[in-house]
Design an enzyme around this catalytic site. Sequence first.
Site, PDB file in Angstrom:
ATOM      1  N   LYS A 247       0.833  -1.212   0.000  1.00  0.00           N
ATOM      2  CA  LYS A 247       0.000   0.000   0.000  1.00  0.00           C
ATOM      3  C   LYS A 247       0.865   1.257   0.000  1.00  0.00           C
ATOM      4  O   LYS A 247       0.645   2.182  -0.769  1.00  0.00           O
ATOM      5  CB  LYS A 247      -0.916   0.041   1.243  1.00  0.00           C
ATOM      6  CG  LYS A 247      -1.880  -1.106   1.347  1.00  0.00           C
ATOM      7  CD  LYS A 247      -2.770  -0.975   2.568  1.00  0.00           C
ATOM      8  CE  LYS A 247      -2.032  -1.028   3.900  1.00  0.00           C
ATOM      9  NZ  LYS A 247      -1.333  -2.311   4.156  1.00  0.00           N
TER      10      LYS A 247
ATOM     11  N   ARG B  58      -9.138   1.125   8.734  1.00  0.00           N
ATOM     12  CA  ARG B  58      -8.773  -0.266   9.031  1.00  0.00           C
ATOM     13  C   ARG B  58      -9.888  -0.982   9.766  1.00  0.00           C
ATOM     14  O   ARG B  58      -9.751  -2.173  10.049  1.00  0.00           O
ATOM     15  CB  ARG B  58      -7.516  -0.289   9.900  1.00  0.00           C
ATOM     16  CG  ARG B  58      -6.207  -0.486   9.127  1.00  0.00           C
ATOM     17  CD  ARG B  58      -5.086  -0.522  10.134  1.00  0.00           C
ATOM     18  NE  ARG B  58      -3.914  -1.221   9.681  1.00  0.00           N
ATOM     19  CZ  ARG B  58      -2.801  -0.620   9.237  1.00  0.00           C
ATOM     20  NH1 ARG B  58      -2.739   0.687   9.132  1.00  0.00           N
ATOM     21  NH2 ARG B  58      -1.743  -1.338   8.911  1.00  0.00           N
TER      22      ARG B  58
ATOM     23  N   ARG C 101      11.379  -6.029   4.565  1.00  0.00           N
ATOM     24  CA  ARG C 101      11.146  -4.577   4.494  1.00  0.00           C
ATOM     25  C   ARG C 101      12.168  -3.851   5.364  1.00  0.00           C
ATOM     26  O   ARG C 101      12.458  -4.251   6.492  1.00  0.00           O
ATOM     27  CB  ARG C 101       9.731  -4.247   4.973  1.00  0.00           C
ATOM     28  CG  ARG C 101       9.503  -2.742   5.102  1.00  0.00           C
ATOM     29  CD  ARG C 101       8.054  -2.345   5.058  1.00  0.00           C
ATOM     30  NE  ARG C 101       7.249  -2.889   6.132  1.00  0.00           N
ATOM     31  CZ  ARG C 101       5.932  -2.718   6.218  1.00  0.00           C
ATOM     32  NH1 ARG C 101       5.272  -2.039   5.286  1.00  0.00           N
ATOM     33  NH2 ARG C 101       5.261  -3.238   7.221  1.00  0.00           N
TER      34      ARG C 101
ATOM     35  N   ARG D 239      11.483  -2.654  11.045  1.00  0.00           N
ATOM     36  CA  ARG D 239      10.529  -2.141  12.033  1.00  0.00           C
ATOM     37  C   ARG D 239      10.252  -3.199  13.102  1.00  0.00           C
ATOM     38  O   ARG D 239      10.151  -4.382  12.777  1.00  0.00           O
ATOM     39  CB  ARG D 239       9.204  -1.794  11.335  1.00  0.00           C
ATOM     40  CG  ARG D 239       9.164  -0.393  10.788  1.00  0.00           C
ATOM     41  CD  ARG D 239       8.013  -0.151   9.831  1.00  0.00           C
ATOM     42  NE  ARG D 239       6.710  -0.645  10.278  1.00  0.00           N
ATOM     43  CZ  ARG D 239       5.591  -0.494   9.562  1.00  0.00           C
ATOM     44  NH1 ARG D 239       5.615   0.135   8.394  1.00  0.00           N
ATOM     45  NH2 ARG D 239       4.453  -0.953  10.001  1.00  0.00           N
TER      46      ARG D 239
ATOM     47  N   ARG E 257      -0.569  -9.325  13.211  1.00  0.00           N
ATOM     48  CA  ARG E 257      -1.109  -8.262  12.354  1.00  0.00           C
ATOM     49  C   ARG E 257      -1.963  -8.843  11.233  1.00  0.00           C
ATOM     50  O   ARG E 257      -2.960  -8.252  10.840  1.00  0.00           O
ATOM     51  CB  ARG E 257       0.036  -7.412  11.784  1.00  0.00           C
ATOM     52  CG  ARG E 257       0.743  -6.616  12.872  1.00  0.00           C
ATOM     53  CD  ARG E 257       1.984  -5.937  12.361  1.00  0.00           C
ATOM     54  NE  ARG E 257       1.671  -4.850  11.463  1.00  0.00           N
ATOM     55  CZ  ARG E 257       2.544  -4.294  10.627  1.00  0.00           C
ATOM     56  NH1 ARG E 257       3.778  -4.744  10.570  1.00  0.00           N
ATOM     57  NH2 ARG E 257       2.182  -3.310   9.862  1.00  0.00           N
TER      58      ARG E 257
HETATM   59  P1  ADP Z   1       2.271  -1.770   3.238  1.00  0.00           P
HETATM   60  O1  ADP Z   1       2.330  -0.272   3.146  1.00  0.00           O
HETATM   61  O2  ADP Z   1       1.053  -2.352   2.580  1.00  0.00           O
HETATM   62  O3  ADP Z   1       2.457  -2.285   4.630  1.00  0.00           O
HETATM   63  P2  ADP Z   1       4.834  -1.667   1.810  1.00  0.00           P
HETATM   64  O4  ADP Z   1       4.513  -0.774   0.660  1.00  0.00           O
HETATM   65  O5  ADP Z   1       5.680  -1.105   2.894  1.00  0.00           O
HETATM   66  O6  ADP Z   1       3.489  -2.354   2.398  1.00  0.00           O
HETATM   67  O7  ADP Z   1       5.532  -2.977   1.185  1.00  0.00           O
HETATM   68  C1  ADP Z   1       5.970  -4.048   2.055  1.00  0.00           C
HETATM   69  C2  ADP Z   1       7.343  -4.541   1.579  1.00  0.00           C
HETATM   70  O8  ADP Z   1       7.193  -5.222   0.327  1.00  0.00           O
HETATM   71  C3  ADP Z   1       8.366  -3.435   1.356  1.00  0.00           C
HETATM   72  O9  ADP Z   1       9.629  -3.931   1.737  1.00  0.00           O
HETATM   73  C4  ADP Z   1       8.298  -3.171  -0.156  1.00  0.00           C
HETATM   74  O10 ADP Z   1       9.538  -2.699  -0.670  1.00  0.00           O
HETATM   75  C5  ADP Z   1       7.960  -4.560  -0.696  1.00  0.00           C
HETATM   76  N1  ADP Z   1       7.075  -4.523  -1.878  1.00  0.00           N
HETATM   77  C6  ADP Z   1       6.065  -3.656  -2.145  1.00  0.00           C
HETATM   78  N2  ADP Z   1       5.459  -3.949  -3.311  1.00  0.00           N
HETATM   79  C7  ADP Z   1       6.098  -5.060  -3.792  1.00  0.00           C
HETATM   80  C8  ADP Z   1       5.933  -5.889  -4.958  1.00  0.00           C
HETATM   81  N3  ADP Z   1       4.980  -5.639  -5.863  1.00  0.00           N
HETATM   82  N4  ADP Z   1       6.767  -6.932  -5.094  1.00  0.00           N
HETATM   83  C9  ADP Z   1       7.719  -7.214  -4.178  1.00  0.00           C
HETATM   84  N5  ADP Z   1       7.927  -6.485  -3.062  1.00  0.00           N
HETATM   85  C10 ADP Z   1       7.128  -5.423  -2.860  1.00  0.00           C
HETATM   86  P1  AMP Z   2       1.247   0.658   8.981  1.00  0.00           P
HETATM   87  O1  AMP Z   2       2.390   1.612   8.908  1.00  0.00           O
HETATM   88  O2  AMP Z   2       0.083   1.077   8.115  1.00  0.00           O
HETATM   89  O3  AMP Z   2       1.674  -0.770   8.719  1.00  0.00           O
HETATM   90  O4  AMP Z   2       0.701   0.723  10.482  1.00  0.00           O
HETATM   91  C1  AMP Z   2       1.509   0.326  11.573  1.00  0.00           C
HETATM   92  C2  AMP Z   2       0.649   0.177  12.818  1.00  0.00           C
HETATM   93  O5  AMP Z   2       0.074   1.452  13.154  1.00  0.00           O
HETATM   94  C3  AMP Z   2      -0.538  -0.784  12.727  1.00  0.00           C
HETATM   95  O6  AMP Z   2      -0.172  -2.136  12.925  1.00  0.00           O
HETATM   96  C4  AMP Z   2      -1.452  -0.237  13.831  1.00  0.00           C
HETATM   97  O7  AMP Z   2      -0.979  -0.615  15.121  1.00  0.00           O
HETATM   98  C5  AMP Z   2      -1.242   1.266  13.709  1.00  0.00           C
HETATM   99  N1  AMP Z   2      -2.219   1.856  12.766  1.00  0.00           N
HETATM  100  C6  AMP Z   2      -1.971   2.453  11.570  1.00  0.00           C
HETATM  101  N2  AMP Z   2      -3.097   2.867  10.993  1.00  0.00           N
HETATM  102  C7  AMP Z   2      -4.111   2.517  11.822  1.00  0.00           C
HETATM  103  C8  AMP Z   2      -5.536   2.632  11.783  1.00  0.00           C
HETATM  104  N3  AMP Z   2      -6.157   3.187  10.732  1.00  0.00           N
HETATM  105  N4  AMP Z   2      -6.259   2.165  12.828  1.00  0.00           N
HETATM  106  C9  AMP Z   2      -5.644   1.612  13.890  1.00  0.00           C
HETATM  107  N5  AMP Z   2      -4.321   1.436  13.989  1.00  0.00           N
HETATM  108  C10 AMP Z   2      -3.550   1.878  12.971  1.00  0.00           C
END
Ligand code: ADP
Ligand code: AMP
Length: 214
Positions: free
Chosen positions: A13, A88, A127, A160, A171
């Site tokens: 995302k 969420r 990541r 992280r 999660r």
């Molecule tokens: P989210 O915001 O949904 O938690 P991220 O955008 O941070 O996810 O992506 C999670 C991990 O996967 C990151 O390390 C990112 O670089 C990697 N990633 C994102 N999109 C792809 C893809 N299409 N293929 C492989 N790895 C990806």
């Molecule tokens: P993210 O960076 O989107 O992966 O979010 C990291 C963490 O932040 C999540 O696992 C939740 O603990 C908290 N968080 C982020 N967005 C929300 C939301 N919309 N509602 C509740 N918790 C959230």
Amino acid sequence: MKIIMLGAPGAGKGTQAKKIAEKYGIPHVSTGDIFRANIKGGTELGKKAKSYMDQGQLVPDDVTIGMLLDRISQADCENGYVLDGFPRTIPQAKSLTDALNARGEKMDYAVDVDVPDEAIVTRMGGRRACVKCGATYHVAFNPPKAEGVCDACGDTLVLRDDDKPETVQKRLTVYHDQTQPLIDYYRNEGILVAVDGTKELNQVFTDIIAVLGA
Ligand code: ADP
Ligand code: AMP
């Protein structure tokens, strides 16, 4: 253009939201980034959020909804935004719908980035995030130019705390219980579009732009 990114944690995302924000010249609004900035700054909000985040749980709606609605009321959001990580829960989605309705506005699209759980574990384990500017990389799929160093700002990249395997499983459970029902919510609102998030990340972006029709 007002867009919501849906999908499991680690689905991509944030990666796609940043690219969409850049293409359309609109802000990328990530509730996770806002919480992490507050934790880093030692604010009361950050202290409250940290215990939930560290356990892989959601920060309670009463904290999260007000914070997000404040953010999208700011001037830079006037021409739209990409929401990443919000809503969420169903109450979060309803609050957003109601707040927008009250202003005569609505979201344009909810983009579901679909990735199965098996792939998520590899995504999150690899990541790496920049503690300073929030940029994200993947050790195999999207590596920085120099290992452990952010391309954008030169700061250190870290795994992280909530990307450690024991928290990732929690999660994913929370995602399936509380967030996945939003796919039906936005399908009923008539704004759901879905893309296959397992493809290479530039291909996922091309597919998103194609379904947005812009
Ligand atoms: P989210 O915001 O949904 O938690 P991220 O955008 O941070 O996810 O992506 C999670 C991990 O996967 C990151 O390390 C990112 O670089 C990697 N990633 C994102 N999109 C792809 C893809 N299409 N293929 C492989 N790895 C990806
Ligand atoms: P993210 O960076 O989107 O992966 O979010 C990291 C963490 O932040 C999540 O696992 C939740 O603990 C908290 N968080 C982020 N967005 C929300 C939301 N919309 N509602 C509740 N918790 C959230």
